[in-house]
Design a protein around this motif. Sequence first.
Motif, PDB file in Angstrom:
ATOM      1  N   MET A 135       0.829  -1.194   0.000  1.00  0.00           N
ATOM      2  CA  MET A 135       0.000   0.000   0.000  1.00  0.00           C
ATOM      3  C   MET A 135       0.865   1.246   0.000  1.00  0.00           C
ATOM      4  SD  MET A 135      -3.022   0.865   2.676  1.00  0.00           S
ATOM      5  CE  MET A 135      -2.889   2.580   3.138  1.00  0.00           C
ATOM      6  N   ARG A 136       0.503   2.185  -0.834  1.00  0.00           N
ATOM      7  CA  ARG A 136       1.269   3.424  -0.874  1.00  0.00           C
ATOM      8  C   ARG A 136       0.936   4.272   0.344  1.00  0.00           C
ATOM      9  NH1 ARG A 136       1.387   5.858  -6.826  1.00  0.00           N
ATOM     10  NH2 ARG A 136       2.733   7.261  -5.685  1.00  0.00           N
ATOM     11  N   ALA A 137       1.948   4.982   0.829  1.00  0.00           N
ATOM     12  CA  ALA A 137       1.746   5.799   2.021  1.00  0.00           C
ATOM     13  C   ALA A 137       0.735   6.908   1.743  1.00  0.00           C
ATOM     14  CB  ALA A 137       3.073   6.400   2.469  1.00  0.00           C
ATOM     15  N   VAL A 138       0.790   7.485   0.555  1.00  0.00           N
ATOM     16  CA  VAL A 138      -0.122   8.565   0.219  1.00  0.00           C
ATOM     17  C   VAL A 138      -1.034   8.090  -0.902  1.00  0.00           C
ATOM     18  CG1 VAL A 138      -0.316  10.953  -0.531  1.00  0.00           C
ATOM     19  CG2 VAL A 138       1.644  10.242   0.839  1.00  0.00           C
ATOM     20  N   PRO A 139      -2.292   7.811  -0.590  1.00  0.00           N
ATOM     21  CA  PRO A 139      -3.202   7.376  -1.650  1.00  0.00           C
ATOM     22  C   PRO A 139      -3.390   8.515  -2.650  1.00  0.00           C
ATOM     23  CG  PRO A 139      -4.353   7.582   0.452  1.00  0.00           C
ATOM     24  CD  PRO A 139      -2.955   7.964   0.692  1.00  0.00           C
ATOM     25  N   ARG A 140      -3.138   8.246  -3.908  1.00  0.00           N
ATOM     26  CA  ARG A 140      -3.101   9.331  -4.888  1.00  0.00           C
ATOM     27  C   ARG A 140      -4.271   9.312  -5.854  1.00  0.00           C
ATOM     28  NH1 ARG A 140       1.156  12.224  -6.217  1.00  0.00           N
ATOM     29  NH2 ARG A 140      -0.504  13.375  -7.179  1.00  0.00           N
ATOM     30  N   GLU A 141      -4.726   8.128  -6.259  1.00  0.00           N
ATOM     31  CA  GLU A 141      -5.693   8.091  -7.340  1.00  0.00           C
ATOM     32  C   GLU A 141      -7.015   7.485  -6.883  1.00  0.00           C
ATOM     33  OE1 GLU A 141      -4.065   6.258 -10.804  1.00  0.00           O
ATOM     34  OE2 GLU A 141      -2.524   7.800 -11.003  1.00  0.00           O
ATOM     35  N   ASN A 142      -8.096   8.010  -7.481  1.00  0.00           N
ATOM     36  CA  ASN A 142      -9.436   7.470  -7.260  1.00  0.00           C
ATOM     37  C   ASN A 142      -9.834   7.501  -5.786  1.00  0.00           C
ATOM     38  OD1 ASN A 142      -9.628   6.788 -10.066  1.00  0.00           O
ATOM     39  ND2 ASN A 142      -8.268   5.082  -9.618  1.00  0.00           N
ATOM     40  N   THR A 143      -9.515   8.593  -5.133  1.00  0.00           N
ATOM     41  CA  THR A 143      -9.913   8.765  -3.745  1.00  0.00           C
ATOM     42  C   THR A 143     -11.372   9.212  -3.693  1.00  0.00           C
ATOM     43  OG1 THR A 143      -9.193  11.046  -3.782  1.00  0.00           O
ATOM     44  CG2 THR A 143      -7.577   9.410  -3.057  1.00  0.00           C
ATOM     45  N   ALA A 144     -11.973   9.089  -2.535  1.00  0.00           N
ATOM     46  CA  ALA A 144     -13.390   9.433  -2.391  1.00  0.00           C
ATOM     47  C   ALA A 144     -13.681  10.871  -2.838  1.00  0.00           C
ATOM     48  CB  ALA A 144     -13.838   9.191  -0.963  1.00  0.00           C
ATOM     49  N   PRO A 145     -12.919  11.870  -2.385  1.00  0.00           N
ATOM     50  CA  PRO A 145     -13.239  13.237  -2.831  1.00  0.00           C
ATOM     51  C   PRO A 145     -13.096  13.401  -4.344  1.00  0.00           C
ATOM     52  CG  PRO A 145     -11.251  13.219  -1.469  1.00  0.00           C
ATOM     53  CD  PRO A 145     -11.856  11.864  -1.383  1.00  0.00           C
ATOM     54  N   GLU A 146     -12.120  12.707  -4.912  1.00  0.00           N
ATOM     55  CA  GLU A 146     -11.934  12.793  -6.368  1.00  0.00           C
ATOM     56  C   GLU A 146     -13.145  12.231  -7.113  1.00  0.00           C
ATOM     57  OE1 GLU A 146      -8.300  10.970  -7.769  1.00  0.00           O
ATOM     58  OE2 GLU A 146      -9.276  10.596  -9.680  1.00  0.00           O
ATOM     59  N   ILE A 147     -13.653  11.126  -6.609  1.00  0.00           N
ATOM     60  CA  ILE A 147     -14.803  10.503  -7.273  1.00  0.00           C
ATOM     61  C   ILE A 147     -16.032  11.402  -7.174  1.00  0.00           C
ATOM     62  CG2 ILE A 147     -16.408   8.544  -7.060  1.00  0.00           C
ATOM     63  CD1 ILE A 147     -13.772   6.866  -6.479  1.00  0.00           C
ATOM     64  N   VAL A 148     -16.188  12.086  -6.058  1.00  0.00           N
ATOM     65  CA  VAL A 148     -17.306  13.031  -5.917  1.00  0.00           C
ATOM     66  C   VAL A 148     -17.191  14.136  -6.967  1.00  0.00           C
ATOM     67  CG1 VAL A 148     -18.352  14.783  -4.419  1.00  0.00           C
ATOM     68  CG2 VAL A 148     -17.681  12.582  -3.457  1.00  0.00           C
ATOM     69  N   VAL A 149     -16.002  14.685  -7.116  1.00  0.00           N
ATOM     70  CA  VAL A 149     -15.801  15.776  -8.086  1.00  0.00           C
ATOM     71  C   VAL A 149     -16.084  15.280  -9.501  1.00  0.00           C
ATOM     72  CG1 VAL A 149     -14.135  17.402  -9.071  1.00  0.00           C
ATOM     73  CG2 VAL A 149     -14.100  16.923  -6.622  1.00  0.00           C
ATOM     74  N   ARG A 150     -15.582  14.079  -9.816  1.00  0.00           N
ATOM     75  CA  ARG A 150     -15.809  13.522 -11.155  1.00  0.00           C
ATOM     76  C   ARG A 150     -17.287  13.339 -11.439  1.00  0.00           C
ATOM     77  NH1 ARG A 150     -11.302   8.891 -10.825  1.00  0.00           N
ATOM     78  NH2 ARG A 150     -12.864   7.694 -11.937  1.00  0.00           N
ATOM     79  N   ARG A 151     -18.008  12.824 -10.478  1.00  0.00           N
ATOM     80  CA  ARG A 151     -19.455  12.609 -10.666  1.00  0.00           C
ATOM     81  C   ARG A 151     -20.176  13.922 -10.901  1.00  0.00           C
ATOM     82  NH1 ARG A 151     -20.107   8.419  -6.267  1.00  0.00           N
ATOM     83  NH2 ARG A 151     -19.561   6.486  -7.339  1.00  0.00           N
ATOM     84  N   LEU A 152     -19.820  14.940 -10.113  1.00  0.00           N
ATOM     85  CA  LEU A 152     -20.475  16.243 -10.257  1.00  0.00           C
ATOM     86  C   LEU A 152     -20.195  16.824 -11.637  1.00  0.00           C
ATOM     87  CD1 LEU A 152     -19.742  17.932  -6.796  1.00  0.00           C
ATOM     88  CD2 LEU A 152     -21.945  17.104  -7.620  1.00  0.00           C
ATOM     89  N   LEU A 153     -18.938  16.766 -12.059  1.00  0.00           N
ATOM     90  CA  LEU A 153     -18.563  17.336 -13.358  1.00  0.00           C
ATOM     91  C   LEU A 153     -19.248  16.586 -14.490  1.00  0.00           C
ATOM     92  CD1 LEU A 153     -14.733  17.948 -12.836  1.00  0.00           C
ATOM     93  CD2 LEU A 153     -16.512  19.700 -12.976  1.00  0.00           C
ATOM     94  N   GLN A 154     -19.235  15.263 -14.376  1.00  0.00           N
ATOM     95  CA  GLN A 154     -19.819  14.427 -15.416  1.00  0.00           C
ATOM     96  C   GLN A 154     -21.317  14.711 -15.549  1.00  0.00           C
ATOM     97  OE1 GLN A 154     -19.277  10.243 -14.711  1.00  0.00           O
ATOM     98  NE2 GLN A 154     -18.671   9.959 -16.839  1.00  0.00           N
ATOM     99  N   ALA A 155     -22.015  14.759 -14.410  1.00  0.00           N
ATOM    100  CA  ALA A 155     -23.461  15.007 -14.419  1.00  0.00           C
ATOM    101  C   ALA A 155     -23.766  16.382 -14.985  1.00  0.00           C
ATOM    102  CB  ALA A 155     -24.021  14.886 -13.004  1.00  0.00           C
ATOM    103  N   ASP A 156     -22.818  17.287 -14.860  1.00  0.00           N
ATOM    104  CA  ASP A 156     -23.017  18.657 -15.322  1.00  0.00           C
ATOM    105  C   ASP A 156     -22.528  18.842 -16.764  1.00  0.00           C
ATOM    106  OD1 ASP A 156     -24.371  20.645 -13.928  1.00  0.00           O
ATOM    107  OD2 ASP A 156     -22.591  21.915 -13.828  1.00  0.00           O
ATOM    108  N   GLY A 157     -22.038  17.776 -17.373  1.00  0.00           N
ATOM    109  CA  GLY A 157     -21.668  17.827 -18.787  1.00  0.00           C
ATOM    110  C   GLY A 157     -20.267  18.332 -19.084  1.00  0.00           C
TER     111      GLY A 157
END
Length: 123
Positions: free
Chosen positions: A1-23
Amino acid sequence: MRAVPRENTAPEIVVRRLLQADGFRYRLHRKDLPGTPDIVLPRYRVVIFAHGCFWHRHRDCSKATMPKARAEFWQAKFDRNVQRDADNEAKLRALGWRVIIVWECDSEHPAKLLKRLRAELPR
Ligand SMILES: [Zn+2]
């Protein structure tokens, strides 16, 4: 396990969903850009980092706790993370990118976050 989780974190997924839903059209984890920004909106020349409050030391945030054991070790580690973030942001700005930071705790209030993203990314 990496010490600093970098990709596909919970906050990132929230942002992606919001952006995607907004086009919004975006790309993920552009490794050719400093700091491999989580989300890149080329049309706006905007990059978004979704930062965990603990690892990236969100100032005055209750999630940015300091572990009691090995405090010096953690402090040094956190200092490096914060410095690295600042360096990457400066490099991106020098390349003409606008940098938006979304904190983990922001992502817990999606309606408010969406309002902010819309304001930052006018169409
Ligand atoms: Zn926070």
